[in-house]
Design an enzyme around this catalytic site. Structure first.
Site, short mmCIF file in Angstrom:
data_model
loop_
_atom_site.label_atom_id
_atom_site.label_comp_id
_atom_site.label_asym_id
_atom_site.label_seq_id
_atom_site.Cartn_x
_atom_site.Cartn_y
_atom_site.Cartn_z
N ASP A 95 0.79 -1.10 0.23
CA ASP A 95 0.07 -0.27 -0.12
C ASP A 95 0.90 1.47 0.05
O ASP A 95 -0.16 2.23 0.00
CB ASP A 95 -1.19 -0.43 0.75
CG ASP A 95 0.00 -0.23 2.37
OD1 ASP A 95 1.22 0.07 2.53
OD2 ASP A 95 -0.72 0.17 2.99
N HIS A 96 1.86 1.30 0.89
CA HIS A 96 3.12 1.91 0.73
C HIS A 96 3.50 3.01 -0.72
O HIS A 96 3.99 4.40 -1.19
CB HIS A 96 3.94 2.29 1.56
CG HIS A 96 3.43 2.47 2.97
ND1 HIS A 96 2.04 1.92 3.70
CD2 HIS A 96 4.05 3.01 4.06
CE1 HIS A 96 2.27 1.96 4.88
NE2 HIS A 96 3.18 3.03 4.96
N ASP A 160 4.33 -0.90 11.39
CA ASP A 160 3.46 0.27 10.95
C ASP A 160 2.93 0.76 12.52
O ASP A 160 2.28 0.39 13.23
CB ASP A 160 2.80 0.36 9.57
CG ASP A 160 2.15 1.90 9.23
OD1 ASP A 160 2.52 1.98 8.53
OD2 ASP A 160 1.42 2.24 10.44
N ARG A 450 -0.69 12.53 10.64
CA ARG A 450 -0.02 13.33 10.15
C ARG A 450 -0.12 14.98 9.85
O ARG A 450 -0.74 14.58 7.89
CB ARG A 450 1.31 12.60 9.93
CG ARG A 450 1.54 11.05 11.22
CD ARG A 450 2.80 10.37 11.99
NE ARG A 450 2.94 9.58 12.63
CZ ARG A 450 2.97 8.62 12.33
NH1 ARG A 450 3.70 8.01 12.27
NH2 ARG A 450 3.26 8.20 14.15
N SER A 645 6.68 7.43 12.73
CA SER A 645 6.80 6.32 12.46
C SER A 645 7.66 4.80 12.65
O SER A 645 8.69 5.48 13.29
CB SER A 645 7.07 6.58 10.62
OG SER A 645 7.04 4.87 9.67
N ARG A 647 9.51 3.34 11.24
CA ARG A 647 10.42 2.99 10.24
C ARG A 647 11.34 1.93 10.56
O ARG A 647 12.35 3.48 11.71
CB ARG A 647 10.54 3.50 9.05
CG ARG A 647 10.63 5.10 9.63
CD ARG A 647 10.62 6.25 8.58
NE ARG A 647 9.39 6.54 8.23
CZ ARG A 647 8.95 7.48 7.61
NH1 ARG A 647 9.62 8.42 7.31
NH2 ARG A 647 7.50 7.71 7.21
#
Length: 757
Positions: A95-96, A160, A450, A645, A647
């Protein structure tokens, strides 16, 4: 029928006994959060009461969810773990990597062409290790999870930060870095500091222009961007039970913006309705059998101050629509004159250029139906869009159903752009500008979560404001940031003044959900024959080389790389947007390491002094020269360092380039854990004022690193350019197991060693 129904029934089968035992051990009634946590202890039956905010506890999550940007590094790490299959149900969601530009069809086609190598890699790894794969266009991970996998009383981790969205269905769902996910995929325990508990009592009822989004925007104002750190936020009260399941998901989703470990709601009728509507009657039936265990004990909600560490009360009947921003999700403003005053005072652009509805936060059937009721009024009353309007449906099931019911058609008639069922602008995948860095000052309004600088479109001059989908739609018709739909009028094309009616919508589709192809690809039953190929010449993917342990001698004579000034989120440390294409190639993506952080010396980004040459250059280039010279470095930061995030690239990149220690005033939870997992030192100033001692040409010596142990501060000698010295104390939260990760070079190195034994 639900995915993994046998696993879900097993969770419920053990719940009563374990929760009853936990209640006995703790010696009091339990919150919902505690019930779920104690039911998922790695050691099984509860035997001791854990201290909130202090004890590290091993848990056994039920499942894992990964999005395509973070899944690459997570799966590259899992490939090193020496396992044949994942130990718990796991999914990957593409999806990213789909950029929003022209519209759904063209954008998806382009993504499948430009990111084919990555999608093929993720698909083949999923097939090999028994992982469910959701193909590009299937939907946004958190909406797909809510529709298919979330279940009341479950525990899930995801790579995520907005994994917390599943709290809308009564889960404890927590965002983690890929290394944490690898532990669980490999059949090991997952460690978490037992969280504190914040209770939010909701009274009254939402009505009119006020939406679930406004609840979390208000909570963000109250708690600020770091007020939920280390805590689970549990919502309850009549206002909670009167809200839809997807509305609850929106509130839980943005709990990530207050730093909360996760957020959740007790199981109620709205959740049961949602489960049955999404073809999971079997889960609803199973949940109903243990219903008392899927919410807090009665005494807790009757006297919340006794059982929570902090209690907030919000009367939904008194709450009005809000706009939060710009540049931070906790700066809240009431619509109308309050915004007029604040925007004028701060020189925020009053004209809005884009309105955006969707993302994992607000892309459900209910969200789109309520926003479309505003769009329909525009068609009926002769109003035109005053901003560009973009829509991202949350899943193919939502897209198909809203198209069938005419909801998307309303937006299209108004001149909106329907983007792919993907994250798009929410995570910087938006081709808005040819040259974002030099783009003009402007305002946008969106229903995302965000709004950090440059987050959506790469333009540092874009002032992004967060609002509900229905308010975003209304602002699209007015074109003004300070539009108040409750009092203000709009001019039709023929000059007539009209006022918008209150938005309406459906909690669930009246004719039920429908979809032709949901995008799910089941893994091979036996993936042993699947070959995973990664080209040595690929710029998108790179097999990992284990990190080398940092020796005590390496922590002497270290140089300052950068002293970050002010807010330094994971977006500042490892930008998304165009850099997402390198998420599977550690060396290439490391070229964005800390390029968004503001250097305290000179207040510029990506401009630091090299102590080797005395010259200034980009952060990654300067750090690569230090690495070539065999010199480790230190990064210094402010409060809530690593906010945002999950990440783990924000930890892996500095580690790869040779940063050994990060010393800050305070950490965001996920980032601190990610640093630990990658074998780095994540430390906090014992005296926050010591941040001011750090000078541009400083050298650092870790005097007592050989005695590194739990609950004991470390001593750091700072040698300044003029030869003077300061000796400071730095705190840490490492336990014995985490110190072993550090000593081995990373948590993954330890896993490999244990699996080889």
């Amino acid at each position: 029928m639900a995915f993994d129904i046998d696993m879900i029934k097993k969770v419920y089968a053990q719940m009563a006994e374990r929760v009853d035992k936990a209640r006995e051990v703790v010696g009091r009634p339990l919150t919902l959060s505690e019930k779920i946590l104690y039911n998922h202890l790695w050691d099984g039956m509860p035997s001791k009461a854990f201290a909130r905010g202090k004890d590290y506890v091993d848990f056994a999550p039920d499942r894992i969810a990964c999005q395509d940007a973070t899944a690459q590094m997570a799966l590259l790490q899992f490939m090193q773990a020496g396992k044949k299959n994942v130990a718990v149900p796991t999914t990957v969601h593409c999806d990213h990597l789909i950029q929003a530009k022209q519209g759904a069809k063209q954008d998806l086609k382009r993504a499948n062409e430009t990111s084919n190598e990555v999608f093929d890699f993720l698909g083949s790894v999923s097939n090999k290790y028994g992982i469910g794969f959701w193909a590009p266009g299937a939907g946004i991970i958190h909406q797909v999870v809510l529709e298919n996998y979330a279940f009341p009383g479950g525990m899930m981790i995801g790579t995520d930060s907005h994994t917390v969205n599943a709290g809308g269905l009564g889960m404890i769902a927590i965002g983690v870095g890929g290394a944490d996910a690898v532990d669980v995929m490999a059949g090991m325990a997952w460690e978490l500091k037992f969280p504190k508990l914040i209770g939010v009592k909701l009274t009254g009822k939402l009505s009119g222009w006020t939406a679930p989004k406004d609840v979390i925007l208000k909570v963000a104002e109250i708690l600020t961007a770091k007020g939920g750190t280390g805590a689970v936020v549990e919502y309850f009260g009549p206002g909670a039970t009167s809200m839809s399941c997807t509305g609850k998901g929106t509130i839980c989703n943005m709990g990530a913006e207050i730093g909360a470990t996760t957020s959740t709601f007790g199981y109620d009728d709205s959740m049961e309705r949602y489960l049955r509507a999404t073809d999971r009657a079997d889960v609803a039936d199973a949940a109903n059998k243990v219903r008392p265990y899927l919410t807090a004990d009665k005494e807790v909600y009757e006297n919340p101050e006794t059982y929570f560490d902090q209690v907030i009360e919000i009367n939904l009947s008194e709450l009005g629509p809000l706009l939060n921003g710009p540049f931070t999700p906790d700066l809240s403003t009431k619509v109308g004159k309050d915004m007029t005053e604040k925007a004028t005072k701060n020189d925020w652009p009053m004209q809005v250029e884009w309105s955006l509805i969707g993302s994992c936060t607000n892309s459900s059937y209910e969200d789109l139906s309520r926003a479309s009721s505003v769009a329909q009024q525009a068609l009926d009353k002769g109003l035109k869009l005053k901003t560009s309007l973009g829509i991202n449906p949350g899943s193919e099931q939502v897209r198909y159903t809203t198209e069938r019911d005419g909801i998307l058609g309303v937006f299209e008639k108004l001149g909106s752009t329907i983007f792919t069922n993907a994250c798009g602008p929410c995570i910087g995948q938006w081709a808005r500008y040819e040259d974002p860095k030099n783009a003009p000052k402007n305002s946008i309004v969106h229903s995302f979560n965000r709004n950090f600088a440059k987050r959506a479109d790469g333009n540092p001059n874009t002032h992004a404001f967060v609002a509900s989908p229905e308010l975003t739609a209304a602002i699209a018709l007015s074109g003004r940031l300070d539009f108040n739909p409750m009092t203000d009028t709009l001019l039709t094309e023929d000059g007539k003044e009209v006022k918008l009616d209150e938005p309406t919508g459906w909690e669930l589709p009246p004719k039920g959900f429908e979809v032709e192809e949901n995008g799910y690809v089941a893994p091979h039953e036996d993936g042993s024959g699947v070959q995973i190929k990664v080209s040595d010449s690929s710029e998108r993917l790179q097999l990992l080389t284990p990190f080398t342990p940092i020796k005590d001698s390496d922590l002497q004579g270290m140089k300052l790389l950068i002293k970050a000034f002010g807010k330094c989120t994971t977006d500042h440390i490892s930008m998304a947007g165009p850099w997402l294409r390198f998420r599977g190639h550690l060396d290439n993506i490391s070229n964005n390491c800390l390029i968004g952080a503001v250097n305290a010396f000179g207040k510029k980004t990506n401009f630091v002094k090299s102590q080797l040459t005395g010259e200034y250059g980009g952060v990654p280039d300067t750090q690569r020269e230090y690495k070539k010279a065999g010199i480790y470095t230190v990064v210094v930061g402010d409060h809530n360092y690593g906010e945002g995030s999950s990440r783990e690239h924000a930890a892996m990149e500095p580690r790869h380039l040779g940063v050994a220690a990060v010393i800050v005033k305070s950490f965001a939870r996920i980032h601190e854990t990610n640093l630990k997992k990658q074998g780095m030192l994540g430390l906090t100033f014992a005296n926050e004022a010591d941040y001011d001692l750090i000078q541009e040409d400083d050298t650092f010596n870790f005097i007592d690193i050989k005695d590194f142990k739990p609950d004991t501060p470390l001593t750091v000698e700072i040698v300044h350019a003029d030869g003077s010295k300061d000796t400071i104390k730095v705190n840490h939260t490492y336990n014995a197991a985490q110190i072993l990760w550090y000593r081995k070079g990373s948590a993954l190195n330890l896993i490999k060693e244990q699996n080889a034994a």
